[in-house]
Structure formats: structure tokens, C-alpha cells
Enzyme design. Structure first.
Site, PDB file in Angstrom:
ATOM      1  N   HIS A 106    -100.355 -36.010  -1.815  1.00 42.10           N
ATOM      2  CA  HIS A 106    -100.868 -35.556  -0.517  1.00 42.10           C
ATOM      3  C   HIS A 106    -101.943 -34.475  -0.624  1.00 42.10           C
ATOM      4  CE1 HIS A 106     -98.122 -38.154   1.403  1.00 42.10           C
ATOM      5  NE2 HIS A 106     -97.090 -37.346   1.532  1.00 42.10           N
ATOM      6  N   HIS A 175     -98.590 -37.206   8.870  1.00 40.40           N
ATOM      7  CA  HIS A 175     -97.248 -37.225   8.282  1.00 40.40           C
ATOM      8  C   HIS A 175     -96.193 -36.749   9.282  1.00 40.40           C
ATOM      9  CE1 HIS A 175     -94.181 -37.008   5.167  1.00 40.40           C
ATOM     10  NE2 HIS A 175     -95.057 -37.428   4.260  1.00 40.40           N
ATOM     11  N   GLU A 333     -96.691 -43.794   7.809  1.00 42.38           N
ATOM     12  CA  GLU A 333     -97.936 -43.194   7.338  1.00 42.38           C
ATOM     13  C   GLU A 333     -98.952 -44.308   7.072  1.00 42.38           C
ATOM     14  OE1 GLU A 333     -96.911 -40.454   4.004  1.00 42.38           O
ATOM     15  OE2 GLU A 333     -94.865 -40.954   4.636  1.00 42.38           O
TER      16      GLU A 333
END
Length: 368
Positions: A106, A175, A333
Site C-alpha cells: 500500500h 481501503h 478494493e
């Protein structure tokens, strides 16, 4: 008619002021923070007529500053995992910080979720923008990024755009953790989920997609545009048919989780084949029969990572002091496939000078 307002929400010492934007239609109310372009809340009515907030989060800025689970945030420069935090681009090897076992996750140790974005009002919502400098978290090139949240009736549209002055990987997503039953509900076992994917990607014990021939899952999916010789040396793509990953028809999450090996879902579901153009398509639908709330998701992205909050452990005190535990929520996601920068046969994740990255996802919040 959508109303848009904002006000200061807190001060991050040494970083700046964080504002809260409120975007509200007659059906849905969305709160967005300039920190991390975070969706702080989404509220809409259940069949009892009562408004309920269906997004996990915190009551104050300190919670988001210290958060390590990306609650509600836009993550990047590259969402999901890059194996060993390493890739080669234009003959140069880049080594990123590893922050998830042996992998980069991420965007790195200080990704887009920990930046304060610049916000401006747009019709029906808010647009947030950010400059990621050359070398940010180890990535090449300066990138200009924007994300807009616009609300029309029950539909929230999230639109991401980016441009770079050097070739760089990019893969953005939101997210948010959802529980359609509302805050303080222990789990999502009574939710029904469906995902329109014909195939998925099995993963190893570090959550990187497995190499062809390693996984003991069912037979592999074969995309005709990927040569067989390439498939033998690349990450696996497998049919969902005949596996617990077949979510094409609605399933009840609780009993279905018991069929899985491992802690739960944390897998990429393939919404299109690698060389298909990015066109918007339906991705998923989740229904909570008890409240009547429904969430539908469509996107132009080639994948959706379905995650059932396997690593929440009760240590997080969220809104109203609620303890967020394993399987207390789910994430959808929308994004490119994991580790795509190291997989030439995957959908292209490189943004080149002169190109425009354009990702659109729509969330529709209704009641049955």
C-alpha cells in the site's frame, strides 16, 4: 440536490490542519478527511428508516494518525503488495521499504494515506489533490494525483487521476472497511456477498499470488492472450468454479468462510483478462438482509481485492469505543492485480510521461 460543506477537524502537529468535508444527498451522507483522502463515514437508512454509519473509523484525528490498517484511506502510490518490495524498470532496480512481512504494501511506510491532501469543492462533492515527489517511498518520478468524491442521490462516484514526469508504477484504491449492519456489530457473518469474477488468484503465506504449478487449488484459468509458456512462469490465475472462491451467486459470508483454508478472504478477483481495455463493469454486491442495506460496486479496474478484515484483532478502539475484531467488516478494493509491476503478463500498471491514469469506481447504497 447534493450539499457540500467543510470545516477544520484537527491539527496534526508539524504537518498541518486536517479538514472534514461533508457531502450529503437526501439518501446518503459521506464524510471525507483531507488526511489520506479518507472516507470517514457513509451513512444511509436501513429498512427501519434509521440512518446508520457503515464505515469503520475513529472519533478523532489521533486515531487516523496512528492507524496502521488503512481505515477509509486512499492508498498508493501502489496499492496491494509488491513481492520483496523490489522491481526493475527501464533497466534500473528499485528497492522499496518492506512493511508487510517480506513485501511492500500500500505504498510504503508513509504512503498516500498519511499525507494531507489539498481539497477543493466540485459540483456534487470534493476533489483532493496531492504531489508525490520523485523518490517518494523509493518510487521514481514526480506524480500529480487527484481523487474526487461526488454524490448523486444514492451513488458515490470515486474518480482517481494521475500524471507522472517519469515512468512509474501506480495503482490506487480506497481501503474503506464496511459493515452494513452499522457500528459496534461484531462481525459480517450475516452479510450476503457476490462478486462477478470468473477467476481469482491464490496466494502464498505472504499473500503474494502463487507461481504456476505451486498452488493446490483447482484447475488454472487460461487467458488466450497470455502464451502458455508465459503462464508456466507467472502468477496463477484460477477459475472460481468448484472452489470456495465462486461468489458469482450470493453466498452468506459466515458459513462460506468456514470453507476456506486460512484466516479469510484476502484475494484478488479478476474482473477482466489482462489485455482487455479498462471499461466500467459491475464488480460486487453485498446485502445485509436484517437491515435491508445493500452496497453495489462497479469499476473500470481489472481486479477487486476482497478482504474480510482478517487481521483486525480487537486492539483498535474505533468510533464510540467499538473494538474492531477479525471479520468485523469487509473491503472491496478496486484495483490492478497484485505485484503487477513484476508480471509482464498482468494488466499494465506503468504510468508513462504524457499518459493519464484514470480509475473510476462507483458505490451505490440502497435499501431493500
Amino acid at each position: 440536490m447534493t450539499q457540500v460543506s467543510h470545516h477544520p477537524w484537527g491539527e496534526w502537529p508539524g504537518q498541518g490542519t486536517v479538514d472534514l468535508w461533508v457531502v450529503q444527498s437526501p439518501q446518503v451522507k459521506v464524510e471525507v478527511l483531507t488526511l489520506g483522502a479518507i472516507i470517514r463515514s457513509v451513512s444511509y437508512r436501513g429498512k427501519d428508516g434509521q440512518m446508520g454509519d457503515v464505515v469503520l473509523g475513529y472519533d478523532n484525528l489521533e486515531g487516523y494518525v496512528s492507524d496502521k490498517r488503512y481505515l477509509g484511506a486512499v492508498v498508493g502510490r501502489v496499492a496491494n503488495r509488491i513481492a520483496k518490495g523490489r522491481f526493475v524498470l527501464e533497466g534500473k532496480e528499485y528497492q522499496l521499504d518492506v512493511n508487510n512481512g517480506p513485501n511492500a504494501l500500500h505504498g510504503g511506510l508513509r504512503g498516500f494515506n498519511k499525507a494531507i491532501w489539498l481539497a477543493t469543492a466540485v459540483e456534487g462533492g470534493v476533489q483532493l489533490s496531492l504531489t508525490s515527489p520523485d523518490g517518494d517511498q523509493g518510487y521514481p518520478g514526480e506524480v500529480q494525483v487527484s481523487v474526487s468524491y461526488t454524490l448523486q442521490a444514492e451513488e458515490l462516484t470515486v474518480e482517481y487521476q494521475a500524471r507522472a514526469n517519469k515512468t512509474t508504477p501506480i495503482n490506487l484504491t480506497n481501503h474503506s472497511y464496511f459493515n452494513l449492519a452499522g457500528q459496534g456489530v461484531a462481525d459480517i457473518y450475516d452479510h450476503q456477498v457476490s462478486i462477478t469474477a470468473q477467476s481469482y488468484m491464490p496466494v502464498d503465506d505472504t499473500s503474494i499470488p502463487t507461481v504456476g504449478g505451486v498452488s493446490n487449488s483447482s484447475r488454472p484459468e487460461t487467458f488466450p492472450c497470455v502464451p502458455a509458456a508465459t503462464r508456466l512462469n507467472t502468477r496463477e490465475i484460477r477459475e472460481v468454479k468448484g472452489t470456495p472462491f465462486d461468489l458469482r451467486e450470493p453466498v452468506l459470508i459466515g458459513p462460506h468462510l468456514k470453507e476456506l483454508q486460512g484466516p479469510g478472504f484476502d484475494h484478488n478477483f479478476c474482473l477482466s483478462s489482462p489485455r482487455e481495455p479498462w471499461t466500467e463493469k459491475r464488480a460486487a454486491r453485498v446485502c445485509h438482509p436484517a437491515s435491508g442495506r445493500v452496497l453495489e460496486v462497479s469499476t473500470n479496474q481489472p481486479g477487486v481485492q476482497f478482504y474480510t478484515a482478517n487481521f483486525l484483532d480487537g486492539s483498535i478502539a474505533g468510533k464510540g469505543g467499538c473494538r474492531y475484531r477479525k471479520h468485523s467488516s469487509f473491503c472491496l478494493e478496486t484495483q490492478n492485480w497484485p505485484d503487477a509491476v513484476n508480471q509482464p503478463s498482468f494488466p499494465d500498471c506503468l504510468l508513462r510521461p504524457g499518459e493519464n491514469y484514470h480509475h473510476i469506481t462507483r458505490y451505490t447504497f440502497t435499501t431493500v
